[in-house]
Structure formats: structure tokens, C-alpha cells
Design a protein around this motif. Structure first.
Motif, PDB file in Angstrom:
ATOM      1  N   VAL A   1      21.842  10.088   6.164  1.00 25.95           N
ATOM      2  CA  VAL A   1      23.136  10.271   5.487  1.00 25.95           C
ATOM      3  C   VAL A   1      23.890  11.447   6.092  1.00 25.95           C
ATOM      4  O   VAL A   1      25.115  11.394   6.289  1.00 25.95           O
ATOM      5  N   VAL A   2      23.178  12.525   6.405  1.00 25.60           N
ATOM      6  CA  VAL A   2      23.822  13.685   7.044  1.00 25.60           C
ATOM      7  C   VAL A   2      24.369  13.304   8.418  1.00 25.60           C
ATOM      8  O   VAL A   2      25.478  13.716   8.806  1.00 25.60           O
ATOM      9  N   VAL A   3      23.616  12.490   9.168  1.00 24.96           N
ATOM     10  CA  VAL A   3      24.090  12.037  10.481  1.00 24.96           C
ATOM     11  C   VAL A   3      25.379  11.224  10.330  1.00 24.96           C
ATOM     12  O   VAL A   3      26.340  11.390  11.096  1.00 24.96           O
ATOM     13  N   TYR A   4      25.439  10.336   9.336  1.00 25.41           N
ATOM     14  CA  TYR A   4      26.656   9.555   9.101  1.00 25.41           C
ATOM     15  C   TYR A   4      27.826  10.449   8.709  1.00 25.41           C
ATOM     16  O   TYR A   4      28.969  10.205   9.125  1.00 25.41           O
ATOM     17  N   PHE A   5      27.562  11.465   7.902  1.00 22.43           N
ATOM     18  CA  PHE A   5      28.640  12.355   7.470  1.00 22.43           C
ATOM     19  C   PHE A   5      29.270  13.067   8.668  1.00 22.43           C
ATOM     20  O   PHE A   5      30.495  13.186   8.758  1.00 22.43           O
ATOM     21  N   ILE A   6      28.431  13.519   9.587  1.00 22.20           N
ATOM     22  CA  ILE A   6      28.952  14.188  10.785  1.00 22.20           C
ATOM     23  C   ILE A   6      29.656  13.186  11.696  1.00 22.20           C
ATOM     24  O   ILE A   6      30.716  13.473  12.274  1.00 22.20           O
ATOM     25  N   ALA A   7      29.081  11.981  11.818  1.00 23.27           N
ATOM     26  CA  ALA A   7      29.644  10.990  12.736  1.00 23.27           C
ATOM     27  C   ALA A   7      31.013  10.505  12.275  1.00 23.27           C
ATOM     28  O   ALA A   7      31.915  10.305  13.103  1.00 23.27           O
ATOM     29  N   THR A   8      31.196  10.290  10.967  1.00 29.57           N
ATOM     30  CA  THR A   8      32.496   9.812  10.486  1.00 29.57           C
ATOM     31  C   THR A   8      33.609  10.825  10.718  1.00 29.57           C
ATOM     32  O   THR A   8      34.779  10.457  10.820  1.00 29.57           O
ATOM     33  N   ILE A   9      33.255  12.112  10.797  1.00 28.46           N
ATOM     34  CA  ILE A   9      34.269  13.133  11.069  1.00 28.46           C
ATOM     35  C   ILE A   9      34.533  13.272  12.565  1.00 28.46           C
ATOM     36  O   ILE A   9      35.684  13.368  13.009  1.00 28.46           O
ATOM     37  N   VAL A  10      33.474  13.234  13.376  1.00 25.42           N
ATOM     38  CA  VAL A  10      33.624  13.494  14.816  1.00 25.42           C
ATOM     39  C   VAL A  10      34.113  12.256  15.556  1.00 25.42           C
ATOM     40  O   VAL A  10      34.996  12.348  16.432  1.00 25.42           O
TER      41      VAL A  10
ATOM     42  N   SER B   1      28.031   4.092   3.765  1.00 26.15           N
ATOM     43  CA  SER B   1      28.006   3.917   2.314  1.00 26.15           C
ATOM     44  C   SER B   1      26.743   3.193   1.870  1.00 26.15           C
ATOM     45  O   SER B   1      26.118   3.551   0.860  1.00 26.15           O
ATOM     46  N   LEU B   2      26.352   2.172   2.630  1.00 24.95           N
ATOM     47  CA  LEU B   2      25.106   1.467   2.308  1.00 24.95           C
ATOM     48  C   LEU B   2      23.894   2.387   2.430  1.00 24.95           C
ATOM     49  O   LEU B   2      22.978   2.356   1.597  1.00 24.95           O
ATOM     50  N   CYS B   3      23.875   3.228   3.455  1.00 28.99           N
ATOM     51  CA  CYS B   3      22.760   4.167   3.623  1.00 28.99           C
ATOM     52  C   CYS B   3      22.735   5.200   2.505  1.00 28.99           C
ATOM     53  O   CYS B   3      21.649   5.634   2.073  1.00 28.99           O
ATOM     54  N   LEU B   4      23.889   5.601   2.012  1.00 27.18           N
ATOM     55  CA  LEU B   4      23.931   6.526   0.880  1.00 27.18           C
ATOM     56  C   LEU B   4      23.311   5.898  -0.363  1.00 27.18           C
ATOM     57  O   LEU B   4      22.551   6.540  -1.088  1.00 27.18           O
ATOM     58  N   VAL B   5      23.619   4.608  -0.593  1.00 26.89           N
ATOM     59  CA  VAL B   5      23.022   3.901  -1.730  1.00 26.89           C
ATOM     60  C   VAL B   5      21.503   3.821  -1.564  1.00 26.89           C
ATOM     61  O   VAL B   5      20.746   4.069  -2.511  1.00 26.89           O
ATOM     62  N   LEU B   6      21.049   3.474  -0.365  1.00 21.64           N
ATOM     63  CA  LEU B   6      19.604   3.376  -0.131  1.00 21.64           C
ATOM     64  C   LEU B   6      18.914   4.721  -0.306  1.00 21.64           C
ATOM     65  O   LEU B   6      17.817   4.800  -0.879  1.00 21.64           O
ATOM     66  N   ALA B   7      19.532   5.789   0.181  1.00 19.56           N
ATOM     67  CA  ALA B   7      18.919   7.112   0.070  1.00 19.56           C
ATOM     68  C   ALA B   7      18.793   7.547  -1.390  1.00 19.56           C
ATOM     69  O   ALA B   7      17.742   8.038  -1.825  1.00 19.56           O
ATOM     70  N   LEU B   8      19.839   7.356  -2.159  1.00 20.15           N
ATOM     71  CA  LEU B   8      19.775   7.732  -3.567  1.00 20.15           C
ATOM     72  C   LEU B   8      18.790   6.856  -4.337  1.00 20.15           C
ATOM     73  O   LEU B   8      18.065   7.334  -5.212  1.00 20.15           O
ATOM     74  N   PHE B   9      18.757   5.574  -4.013  1.00 21.40           N
ATOM     75  CA  PHE B   9      17.829   4.674  -4.690  1.00 21.40           C
ATOM     76  C   PHE B   9      16.386   5.049  -4.390  1.00 21.40           C
ATOM     77  O   PHE B   9      15.532   5.085  -5.289  1.00 21.40           O
ATOM     78  N   MET B  10      16.062   5.330  -3.123  1.00 19.28           N
ATOM     79  CA  MET B  10      14.709   5.703  -2.762  1.00 19.28           C
ATOM     80  C   MET B  10      14.315   7.042  -3.389  1.00 19.28           C
ATOM     81  O   MET B  10      13.197   7.205  -3.887  1.00 19.28           O
TER      82      MET B  10
ATOM     83  N   VAL C   1      26.403   4.891  -8.177  1.00 17.64           N
ATOM     84  CA  VAL C   1      26.416   5.327  -6.782  1.00 17.64           C
ATOM     85  C   VAL C   1      27.139   4.304  -5.912  1.00 17.64           C
ATOM     86  O   VAL C   1      27.883   4.653  -4.988  1.00 17.64           O
ATOM     87  N   VAL C   2      26.941   3.009  -6.186  1.00 16.86           N
ATOM     88  CA  VAL C   2      27.613   1.967  -5.410  1.00 16.86           C
ATOM     89  C   VAL C   2      29.121   2.073  -5.576  1.00 16.86           C
ATOM     90  O   VAL C   2      29.891   1.929  -4.611  1.00 16.86           O
ATOM     91  N   ILE C   3      29.562   2.332  -6.794  1.00 17.83           N
ATOM     92  CA  ILE C   3      31.005   2.476  -7.018  1.00 17.83           C
ATOM     93  C   ILE C   3      31.557   3.660  -6.223  1.00 17.83           C
ATOM     94  O   ILE C   3      32.617   3.564  -5.575  1.00 17.83           O
ATOM     95  N   ALA C   4      30.824   4.777  -6.247  1.00 16.69           N
ATOM     96  CA  ALA C   4      31.271   5.942  -5.467  1.00 16.69           C
ATOM     97  C   ALA C   4      31.261   5.642  -3.974  1.00 16.69           C
ATOM     98  O   ALA C   4      32.151   6.076  -3.235  1.00 16.69           O
ATOM     99  N   ALA C   5      30.265   4.868  -3.511  1.00 20.47           N
ATOM    100  CA  ALA C   5      30.204   4.542  -2.088  1.00 20.47           C
ATOM    101  C   ALA C   5      31.357   3.641  -1.678  1.00 20.47           C
ATOM    102  O   ALA C   5      31.919   3.778  -0.583  1.00 20.47           O
ATOM    103  N   VAL C   6      31.739   2.702  -2.548  1.00 18.08           N
ATOM    104  CA  VAL C   6      32.867   1.816  -2.230  1.00 18.08           C
ATOM    105  C   VAL C   6      34.156   2.614  -2.135  1.00 18.08           C
ATOM    106  O   VAL C   6      35.009   2.377  -1.266  1.00 18.08           O
TER     107      VAL C   6
END
Length: 443
Positions: A123-132, A151-160, A193-198
Motif C-alpha cells: 500500500v505504501v508503494v502504491y501511495f508513492i507511485a500514484t504521486i510520482v 484501492s483493491l490492495c488497500l481493501v486486501l491489506a485492511l481485511f488481512m 473501507v471499500v467505500i473509502a477506496a472507491v
């Protein structure tokens, strides 16, 4: 060779699913690999072979149960992939590395603990990638894909993370079902979490990235204006660079088949010679030196001989405590930094032990620490007596590998007997026994 049973096949495909999720978590690296490192002659279809190499690694996990076997087989499959995709050339090295990583990922899929930590790192990698990636022209085309997959990875991370915490709190294993009340809470949490990700995928993440970027530019511009002069000097006009005379084009002749074979043979011979020299040099240093270098090589050999140990949740944990308080957390941070900065001297000292029970625990900790410094991997899930048996097996293997000082088995037995009395009983050891044991251990 026996064919795998149905349960083994089901477990293998479940582990492959975990590998695919991990590849999804680190898709920004795959995008960078496709744009900048994928050889032109290889083409995009070879990128889809990487998940298949993860599946091959999953099926090979039982046959490659040692670390060095895993590294050798993964490197061999990576070389095969690079040779098939781009031939024997330097341009195929990135594809060889990618094949090696995916194969090794499949071989170690069932021995990776704390998967939710891997998910949060993705999730941290995605956060940096979406900005750069939005600021780089070659990577702008993948911004939409990264928003949705992130967004899908954020849902998976929180669920796990939530499921792992619920299983730990309810003392449930991997195969048992969670209580219905906890499941209901978990599903409601994931829906939120899914709503926030959408919402983030719809453009909020891009807006936040642009807002942070513009804010940073405004702050840096304001700081630079404070140190700049009242008048900006006119830009210097550089004289046009002289045009270099063009040389006449000469037709390049491609090397023949014999020249190509000789070039490849020269590279292979050079690699073999360099490898042989490095091997004999390391062997000579290992046999004729001691100290830090010897211990480092011992640890490297111990790592390479390490067997594949699947994670088991119902293993024995000795003296496990998980009591969270802010006071203990702050004190732990202070102790950590004081130890790193060497403030106040050594913290865990013999003189600070207030009773013989604490002194026996101190001896046991430092005895395990000395074994760890010698190259032994401490297994926290083993009981004290199981640890003794494991250390004896490791010592026999070490003594067969090279001549070294043999430890006293009697001293270990005396230490473990006292430690078990302290750990599982209420008996207070005598001062003479603890002092004599400290002298035997030379601590």
C-alpha cells in the motif's frame, strides 16, 4: 515419484493465489520494469510468464527445501527465461532477475509469516507511485490502473490485518471459523473501507497528490524569494556551440557465427575463472582466520543450509507477553535509543539482577545469545529442552564441517534444569549453584 494428492494441489493453488496477490501489491515495480527494463526483442507476452514461474516455484517447494537449493533452482529458471526471451545478451539480465524473484517467491510462499505486513508495504508503494508516476510522461498512462489496483490492495491489506487481529484475539487457528459476531463486525468494517477506496479511486487520491505537490512548490518558492535579491539578473546568453564535422558513414559489418561463439565462450570462461578465484579465496580466509569474518561466514552457511519451515500457528511460544501500555512503550523507546547511543552503559548487566531467579534467566538469555553469535538460528517456538536438542544437532553439523571448540553438554543440562525450575516452578535456586553455573558458562 508419487503424484500430489488433492489436498496438496488445493494448497498449492492457494499459495499461488497468495503469490498473485503479492505481485498485484507490487505492480508499480512491474510497470517500471515494463517501461524501462523489458528488452525490446522480448516483447510484452514474456511478462505474463512471471506468474507461471511463481506457480512452478510453488510446486517445487518440497524438493527445494534448503536455501541454497532454492537459490540455485530459481537462478537457473531465471537464466532459461532470459535466454528464451532475448537470447544470451546483457539486455536479458533484467528478465533473468525478474524470473529469479518470481520463482523464489513461489518456493517460499508457505514459509512467509505476517503477510499483512507485506500487504501494508505494498500500500505504501502504491501511495508513492500514484504521486510520482503522474509527473513522469512515460508513466502517466498507468495512473488509472494504479489507482484502481491500489484501492483493491488497500481493501486486501485492511481485511488481512483485521482478520489476523480477530484470530489472535479469539485464539482461533487458520482452519477454524471465527465467531459470527466478529465476522459481522469484520464485514461491516471492510464495506466501509471499500467505500473509502472507491472514493479515492474516483479522483480523491490524484487531487490530494496535486494539492501536496502545489503546496510544497509554494512553500519552496516562498523560501527562495526570501533569500533572493530585489532584482533578478538577466539570463546569460550562451554562444551557440560549434557544430562538429560529421564523419562519413561506414557500413557496419555484423560479426560472423564464429566470432559470436568466441565472444560467448570468453564471457563464460571469465565468469568461471572469477568464480573459482572467489571460492578459493573465501575458503582460504575461512580456514585461516577467526573473529568477525569467521562468524560472518558461519552465519552465511547457516542461512544457506536453512530448511524450508512452513509457518504453524499452534507452535509453542515460551514466555510470550503482549500487554500494551503507553508508559511501557515510551520507556521501551528510551531504552532502545539509549542502547543504540550507548547512554548509561550496558543495560542488561549481571549486577542489575535482584534475585537468583533473574540471574538464571540472565544466564539463559546470554547462553542463547552466544549460540546466535556463533551462527545458530534461535527458534522461539521451541521449548528449552527442544532448543537443547536442536543446538546439539547444529553443533554436530558444525563440528563435521570444520574443527571448532566443542561445548560442554553437562553445562547446558545444568543450565536448562535450573531454568525450567525458575520458569515453571516456584523454587528459588541457591547462590552457590548460580555462581558455579556462571563460572562454567564463562559469562
Amino acid at each position: 515419484m508419487k503424484l500430489p494428492e488433492t489436498n496438496d494441489l488445493r494448497l498449492s493453488f492457494k499459495l499461488w493465489l497468495f503469490c498473485l496477490i503479492e505481485l498485484l501489491l507490487y505492480m508499480p515495480f512491474l510497470v517500471l520494469f515494463r517501461v524501462y527494463l523489458l528488452p525490446e526483442q522480448a516483447g510484452l507476452p514474456w511478462l505474463y510468464v512471471l506468474p507461471l514461474l511463481s506457480l512452478v516455484g510453488v510446486f517445487l517447494r518440497y524438493y527445494c527445501n534448503l536455501k541454497w537449493k532454492q537459490l540455485v533452482v530459481a537462478l537457473g529458471l531465471g537464466l532459461v527465461l532470459g535466454a528464451l526471451a532475448s537470447g544470451i545478451s546483457i539486455a536479458g539480465i533484467p528478465l533473468i532477475v525478474a524470473g529469479f524473484i518470481c520463482t523464489y517467491q513461489g518456493m517460499t510462499a508457505d514459509s512467509r509469516p505476517d503477510r499483512f505486513k507485506i500487504y501494508w508495504a505494498g500500500v505504501v508503494v502504491y501511495f508513492i507511485a500514484t504521486i510520482v508516476f503522474h509527473r513522469i510522461p512515460d508513466l502517466q498512462a498507468s495512473s488509472t490502473l494504479l489507482n484502481w489496483s491500489g484501492s483493491l490492495c488497500l481493501v486486501l491489506a485492511l481485511f488481512m490485518s483485521n482478520s489476523n487481529y480477530l484470530r489472535y484475539s479469539s485464539f482461533s487457528g487458520e482452519s477454524t471459523r471465527l465467531p459470527k459476531g466478529l465476522l459481522r463486525h469484520n464485514r461491516l468494517f471492510v464495506i466501509c473501507v471499500v467505500i473509502a477506496a472507491v472514493v479515492l479511486a474516483a479522483g480523491a487520491g490524484k487531487f490530494m497528490g496535486l494539492l501536496l505537490w502545489n503546496t510544497a512548490r509554494m512553500i519552496l518558492g516562498w523560501i527562495s524569494s526570501l533569500f533572493a535579491g530585489s532584482e533578478t539578473p538577466p539570463p546569460e546568453q550562451n554562444a551557440p556551440a560549434p557544430i562538429a564535422p560529421e564523419l562519413p558513414l561506414v557500413a557496419a559489418n555484423e560479426p560472423g557465427l564464429l566470432a559470436a561463439i568466441l565472444n560467448i565462450s570468453f564471457y563464460i570462461l571469465g565468469i568461471l575463472i572469477f568464480g573459482a578465484l572467489a571460492y578459493f579465496a573465501l575458503r582460504y580466509l575461512y580456514r585461516n582466520t577467526s573473529g568477525i569474518w569467521r562468524r560472518a561466514i558461519d552465519r552465511l552457511l547457516s542461512m544457506l543450509r536453512k530448511e524450508r519451515n512452513p509457518t504453524v500457528n499452534d507452535a509453542f511460544l515460551d514466555e510470550e507477553k503482549n500487554i500494551f501500555t503507553w508508559e511501557k512503550t515510551v520507556q521501551g523507546l528510551k531504552d532502545y535509543w539509549s542502547t543504540k547511543l550507548n547512554l548509561g552503559g550496558r543495560q542488561d548487566r549481571w549486577e542489575q539482577m535482584k534475585s537468583n531467579r533473574e540471574r538464571v534467566r540472565w544466564l539463559y538469555r546470554h547462553w542463547l545469545g552466544s549460540k546466535s553469535e556463533s551462527g545458530y538460528e534461535v527458534k522461539r517456538y521451541l521449548t528449552p529442552m527442544e532448543t537443547r536438542t536442536d543446538i546439539l544437532e547444529w553443533s554436530d553439523l558444525k563440528n563435521r564441517t570444520h574443527k571448532g571448540e566443542k561445548d560442554s553438554v553437562t553445562t547446558q543440562d545444568n543450565l536448562l534444569k535450573l531454568y525450567e525450575k525458575v520458569r515453571y516452578g516456584e523454587e528459588e535456586p541457591s547462590e552457590a549453584d548460580v555462581t558455579a553455573l556462571k563460572k562454567e558458562l564463562k559469562l
